[in-house]
Every structure is written in structure tokens, then in C-alpha cells.
Design an enzyme around this catalytic site. Sequence first.
Site, mmCIF file in Angstrom:
data_model
loop_
_atom_site.group_PDB
_atom_site.id
_atom_site.type_symbol
_atom_site.label_atom_id
_atom_site.label_comp_id
_atom_site.label_asym_id
_atom_site.label_seq_id
_atom_site.Cartn_x
_atom_site.Cartn_y
_atom_site.Cartn_z
ATOM 1 N N ALA A 13 0.871 -1.177 0.000
ATOM 2 C CA ALA A 13 0.000 0.000 0.000
ATOM 3 C C ALA A 13 0.911 1.232 0.000
ATOM 4 O O ALA A 13 2.078 1.145 0.400
ATOM 5 C CB ALA A 13 -0.883 -0.010 1.241
ATOM 6 N N GLY A 57 0.686 -5.063 0.827
ATOM 7 C CA GLY A 57 -0.474 -5.134 -0.064
ATOM 8 C C GLY A 57 -0.169 -5.810 -1.393
ATOM 9 O O GLY A 57 -1.079 -6.314 -2.055
ATOM 10 N N GLU A 61 -0.417 -9.375 -0.707
ATOM 11 C CA GLU A 61 -1.840 -9.617 -0.429
ATOM 12 C C GLU A 61 -2.682 -9.644 -1.701
ATOM 13 O O GLU A 61 -3.563 -10.488 -1.838
ATOM 14 C CB GLU A 61 -2.344 -8.560 0.574
ATOM 15 N N GLU A 109 4.498 -5.234 7.488
ATOM 16 C CA GLU A 109 3.688 -4.201 8.162
ATOM 17 C C GLU A 109 4.046 -3.979 9.628
ATOM 18 O O GLU A 109 3.962 -2.847 10.114
ATOM 19 C CB GLU A 109 2.194 -4.534 8.056
HETATM 20 N N1 CO8 Z 1 4.583 3.257 -0.712
HETATM 21 C C1 CO8 Z 1 4.961 4.434 -1.259
HETATM 22 N N2 CO8 Z 1 6.100 4.586 -1.957
HETATM 23 C C2 CO8 Z 1 6.917 3.522 -2.083
HETATM 24 C C3 CO8 Z 1 6.579 2.266 -1.526
HETATM 25 C C4 CO8 Z 1 5.348 2.153 -0.816
HETATM 26 N N3 CO8 Z 1 4.928 0.995 -0.294
HETATM 27 N N4 CO8 Z 1 7.588 1.393 -1.792
HETATM 28 C C5 CO8 Z 1 8.500 2.081 -2.494
HETATM 29 N N5 CO8 Z 1 8.101 3.366 -2.676
HETATM 30 C C6 CO8 Z 1 8.818 4.440 -3.369
HETATM 31 C C7 CO8 Z 1 9.970 4.960 -2.550
HETATM 32 O O1 CO8 Z 1 9.510 5.877 -1.601
HETATM 33 C C8 CO8 Z 1 10.831 5.556 -3.623
HETATM 34 O O2 CO8 Z 1 10.299 6.803 -3.977
HETATM 35 P P1 CO8 Z 1 11.294 8.070 -4.177
HETATM 36 O O3 CO8 Z 1 12.169 7.681 -5.340
HETATM 37 O O4 CO8 Z 1 10.351 9.196 -4.486
HETATM 38 O O5 CO8 Z 1 12.042 8.221 -2.899
HETATM 39 C C9 CO8 Z 1 10.635 4.645 -4.810
HETATM 40 O O6 CO8 Z 1 9.410 3.925 -4.547
HETATM 41 C C10 CO8 Z 1 11.725 3.614 -4.959
HETATM 42 O O7 CO8 Z 1 11.876 2.932 -3.736
HETATM 43 P P2 CO8 Z 1 13.287 2.763 -2.969
HETATM 44 O O8 CO8 Z 1 14.185 3.908 -3.330
HETATM 45 O O9 CO8 Z 1 12.991 2.522 -1.542
HETATM 46 O O10 CO8 Z 1 13.829 1.449 -3.689
HETATM 47 P P3 CO8 Z 1 14.836 0.385 -3.060
HETATM 48 O O11 CO8 Z 1 15.227 -0.520 -4.173
HETATM 49 O O12 CO8 Z 1 15.915 1.051 -2.288
HETATM 50 O O13 CO8 Z 1 13.944 -0.451 -2.005
HETATM 51 C C11 CO8 Z 1 11.995 -1.654 -1.267
HETATM 52 C C12 CO8 Z 1 12.883 -1.243 -2.463
HETATM 53 C C13 CO8 Z 1 12.760 -2.619 -0.368
HETATM 54 C C14 CO8 Z 1 10.775 -2.339 -1.827
HETATM 55 C C15 CO8 Z 1 11.611 -0.381 -0.464
HETATM 56 O O14 CO8 Z 1 11.086 0.580 -1.364
HETATM 57 C C16 CO8 Z 1 10.566 -0.619 0.595
HETATM 58 O O15 CO8 Z 1 10.876 -1.133 1.650
HETATM 59 N N6 CO8 Z 1 9.313 -0.234 0.293
HETATM 60 C C17 CO8 Z 1 8.223 -0.368 1.264
HETATM 61 C C18 CO8 Z 1 7.775 -1.802 1.361
HETATM 62 C C19 CO8 Z 1 6.698 -1.938 2.406
HETATM 63 O O16 CO8 Z 1 6.910 -1.722 3.582
HETATM 64 N N7 CO8 Z 1 5.502 -2.344 1.959
HETATM 65 C C20 CO8 Z 1 4.369 -2.517 2.838
HETATM 66 C C21 CO8 Z 1 3.561 -1.275 2.854
HETATM 67 S S1 CO8 Z 1 2.293 -1.334 4.060
HETATM 68 C C22 CO8 Z 1 1.127 -2.287 3.361
HETATM 69 O O17 CO8 Z 1 1.200 -2.710 2.265
HETATM 70 C C23 CO8 Z 1 -0.020 -2.545 4.252
HETATM 71 C C24 CO8 Z 1 -1.224 -2.975 3.473
HETATM 72 C C25 CO8 Z 1 -2.389 -2.884 4.340
HETATM 73 C C26 CO8 Z 1 -2.807 -1.478 4.539
HETATM 74 C C27 CO8 Z 1 -4.074 -1.484 5.288
HETATM 75 C C28 CO8 Z 1 -4.690 -0.124 5.305
HETATM 76 C C29 CO8 Z 1 -5.914 -0.150 6.098
#
Ligand code: CO8
Length: 259
Positions: free
Chosen positions: A64, A109, A112, A132
Site C-alpha cells: 500500500a 499489499g 496480499e 507491516e
Molecule cells: N509506498 C509508497 N512509496 C513507495 C513504496 C510504498 N509501499 N515502496 C516504495 N516506494 C517508493 C519509494 O519511496 C521511492 O520513492 P522516491 O524515489 O520518491 O524516494 C521509490 O518507490 C523507490 O523505492 P526505494 O528507493 O525505496 O527502492 P529500493 O530498491 O531502495 O527499495 C523496497 C525497495 C525494499 C521495496 C523499499 O522501497 C521498501 O521497503 N518499500 C516499502 C515496502 C513496504 O513496507 N511495503 C508494505 C507497505 S504497508 C502495506 O502494504 C499494508 C497494506 C495494508 C494497509 C491497510 C490499510 C488499512
Amino acid sequence: MKNLLLDVADGIAVVTINRPQALNALNSETLTELSDCFSEIEKRDDVKVLILTGSGEKSFVAGADITEMAPESAIQGRYRGLLAKAAFEKLENMRQVTIAAVNGFALGGGCEISMACDIRIASENAKFGQPEVGLGTIPGFGGTQRLPRLVGKGRAKELIFTGGMIDANEAYRIGLANKVVPPAELINESKAMAKKIMANSSYAVSLAKEAINTGLDVDLNTGLKLEADLFGFTFATADKKEGMGAFVEKRKEKKFTDF
Ligand code: CO8
């Protein structure tokens, strides 16, 4: 649609989540578009299989959208969870077969939404995880419910409690991925599986899907009764006449028409 690409050919719809700048993270606009897209596809008789994938080579869906969720209140969070619930249930129960072609990160997500698909084909660079709890929250798009149903309670708890990632081969080993293929082959392999499925009666496949999905949510006796009912119902279809007729007549060619 601003965040999705749709390509329909030969009975297969390829839906590509297209926010590569955010690793295809699901913001609320994308969730709404996905929900609308699934409703439209469900109505189309010319689509028998939906393949869901992400744009680029690095990520299927990185979760998400954290940037969008960070400032939100509990009420907004609950609304987001319910929005995703409705969209993912539509995907899970649509009459078409759904295949997630997982081309990189499938986190939160992303993992999921792949689990709401019938089948997951992973590229060798795919990474699955439910991170998460490291964000101070819990899987909110079905992870605590669908992951244990797919891989068992113990493995699901390990993945969710550690928040760690597993690679494609480990996902295959625990039954999260159906198949692992080289990245360049991912879409072709997904289409090949779709074609194998489409060689059968699409209507019978959709009834088998209904029996499996509904049966897993009820007690065994109710599930077996549903199966018997749907099995009996197929005897009224043209495809059953065609399929069994071809066997009896020792005819190789079959032409299924129901859907
Ligand atoms: N949301 C928003 N932006 C994201 C996300 C995300 N989940 N993942 C990556 N991005 C963005 C980064 O912010 C970055 O943007 P910018 O260039 O503007 O800084 C761009 O994508 C590239 O990402 P990275 O530079 O971080 O790339 P890396 O190769 O260094 O890392 C990763 C890749 C490991 C995937 C890293 O981006 C990461 O850890 N991302 C988050 C992963 C995460 O925690 N996902 C779970 C999110 S929470 C969720 O899904 C809960 C669902 C349920 C919600 C329920 C609501 C009620």
C-alpha cells in the site's frame, strides 16, 4: 485509467499496475481503478483469464502507498482497508481465472493482492513479504487471513511476525508461488498456463473455482454438498454434453461454448 494498463487479446486480459516511480504501490486511486477494472472484466465474455502484473522489472507491487497512509487517521485507515477488501474480494471471486505474474517485490499489499489471485507465477527475482509490523501496523489487505490459508498458520505467523522477505524459490517451497520462471519468460509462461486452462470448459473452470472458494469458508459437509450441486448442474450445460460426447465418440476435437 491513470494507474493501470489493460491489454486484451486471445481471451486473456493483462492488467499492469503502472506506478513504477513508487514501485507500483497501491494508492487509493489505484485501488479504485483496480476495483472498476475487475468489475468491467467480469462482464466480458471474451476474457477467460486475467493476468495481473506490475510495471518495470523491479517490482510487482511494493505494498500500500505508505506516503499516502502516513498522515491518515484511524477512520481513514479503516476506510482504506474496506476499499481494498471490496476490490480484492472482487478479484478473488470473479468468474475468470486470475494469475498474478509476480515480477519483483510483492510486499505488504502486493503480497496480499497476489494472494487474492487464483495462481501466482513468480519470476526468479521476486521477493515476497508482509513487512507491516515494522511500520507499526498489521497486514490490512487480507494478509492475516489469506496467507495462513495458503501456507499454513506457522509459516504465515513467521512471515508476518518477522516482517522479513523470502525469495521466489522459498515462496515456491512453501506453496505461496505455483511456479518460478526466468524474468524474461514471466508473461509468456503466465499466458501458456492461461491457454492450458482455456483449452477446458471455461464455465466448468469457473464452477470449480466457486466450489473451492466457497467450500474453504464453510464446514466440509456443506462444501461437499455445494460440490455435488454444482457437479449436477453441469449436466444441464452444453459443455458437459460436448466434453463427455467427445470422449464417448473418441473425438479429439472439442468445442466448448459456455461461459
Ligand atoms: N509506498 C509508497 N512509496 C513507495 C513504496 C510504498 N509501499 N515502496 C516504495 N516506494 C517508493 C519509494 O519511496 C521511492 O520513492 P522516491 O524515489 O520518491 O524516494 C521509490 O518507490 C523507490 O523505492 P526505494 O528507493 O525505496 O527502492 P529500493 O530498491 O531502495 O527499495 C523496497 C525497495 C525494499 C521495496 C523499499 O522501497 C521498501 O521497503 N518499500 C516499502 C515496502 C513496504 O513496507 N511495503 C508494505 C507497505 S504497508 C502495506 O502494504 C499494508 C497494506 C495494508 C494497509 C491497510 C490499510 C488499512
